[in-house]
Scaffold this motif. Structure first.
Motif, PDB file in Angstrom:
ATOM      1  N   GLY A   5      24.458  28.794 -54.914  1.00 55.67           N
ATOM      2  CA  GLY A   5      25.123  29.340 -53.733  1.00 55.67           C
ATOM      3  C   GLY A   5      24.135  29.796 -52.676  1.00 55.67           C
ATOM      4  N   ASP A   6      23.060  30.446 -53.104  1.00 56.10           N
ATOM      5  CA  ASP A   6      22.023  30.880 -52.166  1.00 56.10           C
ATOM      6  C   ASP A   6      21.345  29.685 -51.489  1.00 56.10           C
ATOM      7  OD1 ASP A   6      22.441  33.591 -52.613  1.00 56.10           O
ATOM      8  OD2 ASP A   6      20.942  33.704 -54.216  1.00 56.10           O
ATOM      9  N   LEU A   7      21.041  28.657 -52.284  1.00 53.62           N
ATOM     10  CA  LEU A   7      20.393  27.472 -51.732  1.00 53.62           C
ATOM     11  C   LEU A   7      21.257  26.813 -50.654  1.00 53.62           C
ATOM     12  CD1 LEU A   7      18.895  25.706 -54.903  1.00 53.62           C
ATOM     13  CD2 LEU A   7      17.600  26.665 -52.987  1.00 53.62           C
ATOM     14  N   LEU A   8      22.543  26.676 -50.929  1.00 52.65           N
ATOM     15  CA  LEU A   8      23.434  26.012 -49.977  1.00 52.65           C
ATOM     16  C   LEU A   8      23.666  26.872 -48.739  1.00 52.65           C
ATOM     17  CD1 LEU A   8      26.033  24.360 -52.378  1.00 52.65           C
ATOM     18  CD2 LEU A   8      24.106  23.289 -51.189  1.00 52.65           C
ATOM     19  N   LYS A   9      23.793  28.170 -48.922  1.00 54.50           N
ATOM     20  CA  LYS A   9      23.962  29.051 -47.765  1.00 54.50           C
ATOM     21  C   LYS A   9      22.759  28.962 -46.838  1.00 54.50           C
ATOM     22  CE  LYS A   9      25.082  33.836 -46.551  1.00 54.50           C
ATOM     23  NZ  LYS A   9      25.431  35.184 -47.091  1.00 54.50           N
ATOM     24  N   ARG A  10      21.571  28.971 -47.421  1.00 53.69           N
ATOM     25  CA  ARG A  10      20.349  28.874 -46.609  1.00 53.69           C
ATOM     26  C   ARG A  10      20.244  27.502 -45.944  1.00 53.69           C
ATOM     27  NH1 ARG A  10      14.164  30.001 -48.801  1.00 53.69           N
ATOM     28  NH2 ARG A  10      13.081  29.351 -46.883  1.00 53.69           N
ATOM     29  N   LEU A  11      20.595  26.453 -46.689  1.00 58.81           N
ATOM     30  CA  LEU A  11      20.555  25.100 -46.122  1.00 58.81           C
ATOM     31  C   LEU A  11      21.486  24.990 -44.929  1.00 58.81           C
ATOM     32  CD1 LEU A  11      19.751  22.055 -46.302  1.00 58.81           C
ATOM     33  CD2 LEU A  11      21.758  21.762 -47.772  1.00 58.81           C
ATOM     34  N   HIS A  12      22.677  25.547 -45.053  1.00 64.51           N
ATOM     35  CA  HIS A  12      23.685  25.404 -44.007  1.00 64.51           C
ATOM     36  C   HIS A  12      23.390  26.243 -42.772  1.00 64.51           C
ATOM     37  CE1 HIS A  12      26.814  23.930 -47.210  1.00 64.51           C
ATOM     38  NE2 HIS A  12      25.888  23.037 -46.928  1.00 64.51           N
ATOM     39  N   TRP A  13      22.386  27.111 -42.838  1.00 63.23           N
ATOM     40  CA  TRP A  13      21.947  27.856 -41.667  1.00 63.23           C
ATOM     41  C   TRP A  13      20.920  27.073 -40.848  1.00 63.23           C
ATOM     42  CZ3 TRP A  13      23.832  31.797 -39.068  1.00 63.23           C
ATOM     43  CH2 TRP A  13      24.684  32.697 -39.713  1.00 63.23           C
ATOM     44  N   LEU A  14      20.356  26.036 -41.423  1.00 64.30           N
ATOM     45  CA  LEU A  14      19.312  25.285 -40.732  1.00 64.30           C
ATOM     46  C   LEU A  14      19.909  24.398 -39.637  1.00 64.30           C
ATOM     47  CD1 LEU A  14      17.078  24.081 -43.725  1.00 64.30           C
ATOM     48  CD2 LEU A  14      16.696  26.038 -42.216  1.00 64.30           C
ATOM     49  N   ASP A  15      19.138  24.186 -38.582  1.00 63.85           N
ATOM     50  CA  ASP A  15      19.510  23.251 -37.517  1.00 63.85           C
ATOM     51  C   ASP A  15      18.687  21.983 -37.694  1.00 63.85           C
ATOM     52  OD1 ASP A  15      21.353  24.936 -36.194  1.00 63.85           O
ATOM     53  OD2 ASP A  15      19.697  26.017 -35.227  1.00 63.85           O
ATOM     54  N   GLU A  16      19.365  20.908 -38.049  1.00 64.98           N
ATOM     55  CA  GLU A  16      18.666  19.654 -38.318  1.00 64.98           C
ATOM     56  C   GLU A  16      18.216  19.003 -37.004  1.00 64.98           C
ATOM     57  OE1 GLU A  16      22.657  18.715 -37.116  1.00 64.98           O
ATOM     58  OE2 GLU A  16      21.873  20.120 -38.598  1.00 64.98           O
ATOM     59  N   PRO A  17      17.014  18.423 -36.973  1.00 65.94           N
ATOM     60  CA  PRO A  17      16.553  17.723 -35.775  1.00 65.94           C
ATOM     61  C   PRO A  17      17.242  16.372 -35.616  1.00 65.94           C
ATOM     62  CG  PRO A  17      14.918  17.520 -37.509  1.00 65.94           C
ATOM     63  CD  PRO A  17      15.990  18.431 -38.045  1.00 65.94           C
ATOM     64  N   ASP A  33      29.932  20.263 -49.454  1.00 66.73           N
ATOM     65  CA  ASP A  33      28.861  20.737 -50.335  1.00 66.73           C
ATOM     66  C   ASP A  33      29.336  21.791 -51.328  1.00 66.73           C
ATOM     67  OD1 ASP A  33      26.776  19.119 -49.647  1.00 66.73           O
ATOM     68  OD2 ASP A  33      25.737  20.577 -48.369  1.00 66.73           O
ATOM     69  N   LEU A  34      30.566  22.248 -51.179  1.00 67.39           N
ATOM     70  CA  LEU A  34      31.108  23.262 -52.082  1.00 67.39           C
ATOM     71  C   LEU A  34      32.103  22.682 -53.085  1.00 67.39           C
ATOM     72  CD1 LEU A  34      31.849  26.117 -49.488  1.00 67.39           C
ATOM     73  CD2 LEU A  34      29.700  25.591 -50.664  1.00 67.39           C
ATOM     74  N   VAL A  35      32.686  21.533 -52.757  1.00 70.42           N
ATOM     75  CA  VAL A  35      33.839  21.069 -53.523  1.00 70.42           C
ATOM     76  C   VAL A  35      33.495  20.692 -54.959  1.00 70.42           C
ATOM     77  CG1 VAL A  35      33.677  18.652 -52.767  1.00 70.42           C
ATOM     78  CG2 VAL A  35      35.897  19.607 -53.461  1.00 70.42           C
ATOM     79  N   GLU A  50      32.440  32.621 -59.994  1.00 70.45           N
ATOM     80  CA  GLU A  50      32.580  33.757 -59.089  1.00 70.45           C
ATOM     81  C   GLU A  50      31.242  34.170 -58.492  1.00 70.45           C
ATOM     82  OE1 GLU A  50      34.604  36.693 -61.431  1.00 70.45           O
ATOM     83  OE2 GLU A  50      36.598  35.907 -60.923  1.00 70.45           O
ATOM     84  N   SER A  51      30.163  34.005 -59.245  1.00 71.04           N
ATOM     85  CA  SER A  51      28.837  34.324 -58.703  1.00 71.04           C
ATOM     86  C   SER A  51      28.467  33.340 -57.590  1.00 71.04           C
ATOM     87  CB  SER A  51      27.788  34.303 -59.816  1.00 71.04           C
ATOM     88  OG  SER A  51      27.488  32.978 -60.246  1.00 71.04           O
ATOM     89  N   PHE A  52      28.861  32.073 -57.749  1.00 70.27           N
ATOM     90  CA  PHE A  52      28.621  31.059 -56.712  1.00 70.27           C
ATOM     91  C   PHE A  52      29.364  31.424 -55.435  1.00 70.27           C
ATOM     92  CE2 PHE A  52      30.150  27.154 -54.622  1.00 70.27           C
ATOM     93  CZ  PHE A  52      28.944  26.554 -54.292  1.00 70.27           C
ATOM     94  N   VAL A  53      30.644  31.764 -55.575  1.00 70.64           N
ATOM     95  CA  VAL A  53      31.467  32.125 -54.417  1.00 70.64           C
ATOM     96  C   VAL A  53      30.890  33.351 -53.715  1.00 70.64           C
ATOM     97  CG1 VAL A  53      33.739  32.959 -53.693  1.00 70.64           C
ATOM     98  CG2 VAL A  53      33.560  31.096 -55.369  1.00 70.64           C
ATOM     99  N   TYR A  54      30.505  34.346 -54.480  1.00 73.19           N
ATOM    100  CA  TYR A  54      29.974  35.585 -53.895  1.00 73.19           C
ATOM    101  C   TYR A  54      28.687  35.315 -53.124  1.00 73.19           C
ATOM    102  CZ  TYR A  54      28.060  40.288 -53.531  1.00 73.19           C
ATOM    103  OH  TYR A  54      27.518  41.452 -53.043  1.00 73.19           O
ATOM    104  N   HIS A  55      27.798  34.521 -53.705  1.00 76.53           N
ATOM    105  CA  HIS A  55      26.501  34.299 -53.057  1.00 76.53           C
ATOM    106  C   HIS A  55      26.604  33.355 -51.864  1.00 76.53           C
ATOM    107  CE1 HIS A  55      23.342  36.291 -55.583  1.00 76.53           C
ATOM    108  NE2 HIS A  55      24.418  36.496 -56.304  1.00 76.53           N
ATOM    109  N   TYR A  56      27.527  32.389 -51.914  1.00 74.87           N
ATOM    110  CA  TYR A  56      27.691  31.535 -50.730  1.00 74.87           C
ATOM    111  C   TYR A  56      28.522  32.240 -49.666  1.00 74.87           C
ATOM    112  CZ  TYR A  56      28.466  27.738 -47.552  1.00 74.87           C
ATOM    113  OH  TYR A  56      28.493  26.976 -46.406  1.00 74.87           O
ATOM    114  N   GLY A  57      29.572  32.945 -50.110  1.00 75.60           N
ATOM    115  CA  GLY A  57      30.380  33.706 -49.171  1.00 75.60           C
ATOM    116  C   GLY A  57      31.668  33.042 -48.740  1.00 75.60           C
ATOM    117  N   PHE A  58      32.153  32.077 -49.542  1.00 77.82           N
ATOM    118  CA  PHE A  58      33.395  31.394 -49.179  1.00 77.82           C
ATOM    119  C   PHE A  58      34.039  30.846 -50.447  1.00 77.82           C
ATOM    120  CE2 PHE A  58      35.805  27.628 -47.664  1.00 77.82           C
ATOM    121  CZ  PHE A  58      36.610  28.238 -46.714  1.00 77.82           C
TER     122      PHE A  58
END
Length: 298
Positions: free
Chosen positions: A114-126, A214-216, A234-242
Motif C-alpha cells: 500500500g505504501d509503495l503504490l501510494k508513493r508511486l501514484h504521487w509521482l508525475d511521469e514525464p 493498481d488496487l483491484v 485492512e492494513s493495505f487499505v489503511y496504508h494506501y488510504g482507499f
C-alpha cells in the motif's frame, strides 16, 4: 511460441546472453517461467529476464525506461544493471539485466505494498516515457485469439462475457486520479530488498490509467480468492488510504481481472496437467458463477 518456451530453450538464450555481456550463466537459478523466464545468476548479483514473446521489444524497452525514471526519482524499485545496452535481442528473444535485490524470494507485507503504490501514484511521469493508455481488452482479445483448448461453446461464452464487460467498463465512473500505474500491481510484484526495504518489480506493464487498476488485484485476491487475510487486507487499505470495494465500479474491474487471469493461464497450459486443471477450474467457475475460493495462484 508458448509451447516452445521451455526451460531448456530459456537456458540456451541465457547462456548466449551472458556470454555476450561477460557474465557467467553457470549455476543460474530459474525463478519463474511464464511470460518471462527469470534467472538469478550464481556468479554475480544479477537477474536476467527473457521475454517469452519475441515481439516484446517495445514492452521491455518501456520497462527499462520506467526503471531509469524511477531511479531518477529515488523510488524503491528494481534497478537495471548499469553499463549495458538494454533491452537486448538474443536468440530471437528480448533480454534485460537487473540488479539482484535479494538472495532468496521474499515478498513484502500488504501494508508495504500500500505504501509503495501510494508513493508511486504521487509521482508525475514525464511525457518522454511515452506510456500507452491502459487497455485491458487488448489483452483480453489477445488471450481469446491464442486459446486453443476450449470448445466452441466455451469460446462463445468467453467472447460474450468480454463484450459485456467492455460495455460495463464504459459506464464506470472512476474517482481516483489518472496517471502512471504499474498495471499488474499485486504482492507478487513487490519484494523485500536484502537491505530490508520493499521495492516494486516487473515494470513492463506500466501505463497511463486510473489508479483503481493498481488496487483491484489486492482487493480481488482477498475478497474472492481468500489469498489474503482480513488483517492483511485492512492494513493495505489503511496504508494506501482507499477501500476499493466501497466504490461502485469495483465489481466490473474485478470481473475483468478474473477474465484476464483465466485467459492468461489458458494460453500457457502447454500440456502441463497442473495448469490445465487450474484453467478448467477457473473456466468452470466463470461459466457457473461458482466459488473462486479454490483458485490457486500461478
Amino acid at each position: 511460441m508458448a509451447s516452445e518456451f521451455t526451460e531448456d530453450v530459456a537456458r540456451g538464450v541465457l547462456a548466449e546472453a551472458c556470454a555476450a555481456t561477460g557474465l557467467n550463466a553457470g549455476g543460474a537459478e530459474l525463478l519463474r517461467l511464464g511470460s518471462n523466464a527469470v534467472f538469478r545468476l550464481a556468479s554475480a548479483p544479477v537477474i536476467v529476464r527473457i521475454a517469452q514473446d519475441p515481439s516484446a521489444a517495445e514492452e521491455m524497452k518501456r520497462g527499462a525506461a520506467v526503471a531509469r525514471w524511477l531511479a531518477s526519482e529515488d523510488y524503491p524499485a528494481t534497478r537495471l544493471v548499469p553499463g549495458l545496452a538494454q533491452p537486448a535481442v538474443v536468440g530471437g528473444r528480448v533480454v534485460t539485466y537487473w540488479e539482484s535485490a535479494q538472495d532468496r524470494v521474499e515478498y513484502v507485507r500488504l501494508d508495504e505494498l500500500g505504501d509503495l503504490l501510494k508513493r508511486l501514484h504521487w509521482l508525475d511521469e514525464p511525457e518522454s516515457l511515452g506510456l500507452s493508455y491502459y487497455d485491458p481488452f487488448s489483452r483480453v482479445a489477445g488471450g481469446l485469439a491464442a486459446l486453443t483448448e476450449v470448445s466452441e461453446d466455451e469460446r462463445e461464452f468467453l467472447e460474450q462475457r468480454a463484450a459485456r464487460l467492455q460495455k460495463d467498463l464504459a459506464r464506470v465512473d472512476f474517482v481516483l486520479p489518472f496517471g502512471a500505474i504499474h498495471g499488474d500491481a499485486n504482492v507478487g510484484n513487490a519484494i523485500r530488498h536484502r537491505d530490508g526495504h520493499a521495492i516494486l518489480i516487473d515494470l513492463d506493464s506500466f501505463a497511463l490509467g486510473h489508479r483503481e487498476w493498481d488496487l483491484v488485484l489486492t482487493s480481488l485476491y482477498y475478497e474472492r480468492f481468500g489469498w489474503h487475510t482480513k488483517a492483511e487486507y485492512e492494513s493495505f487499505v489503511y496504508h494506501y488510504g482507499f477501500e476499493l470495494r466501497n466504490w461502485p465500479g469495483y465489481e466490473v474491474l474485478a470481473d475483468i481481472r478474473e477474465l484476464m487471469m483465466t485467459l492468461w493461464l489458458g494460453t500457457r497450459t502447454s500440456g502441463d496437467p497442473r495448469l490445465v486443471g487450474e484453467f478448467r477450474r477457473r473456466l468452470d467457475a466463470l461459466c457457473t458463477d461458482g466459488s473462486r475460493r479454490d483458485w490457486q495462484p500461478f
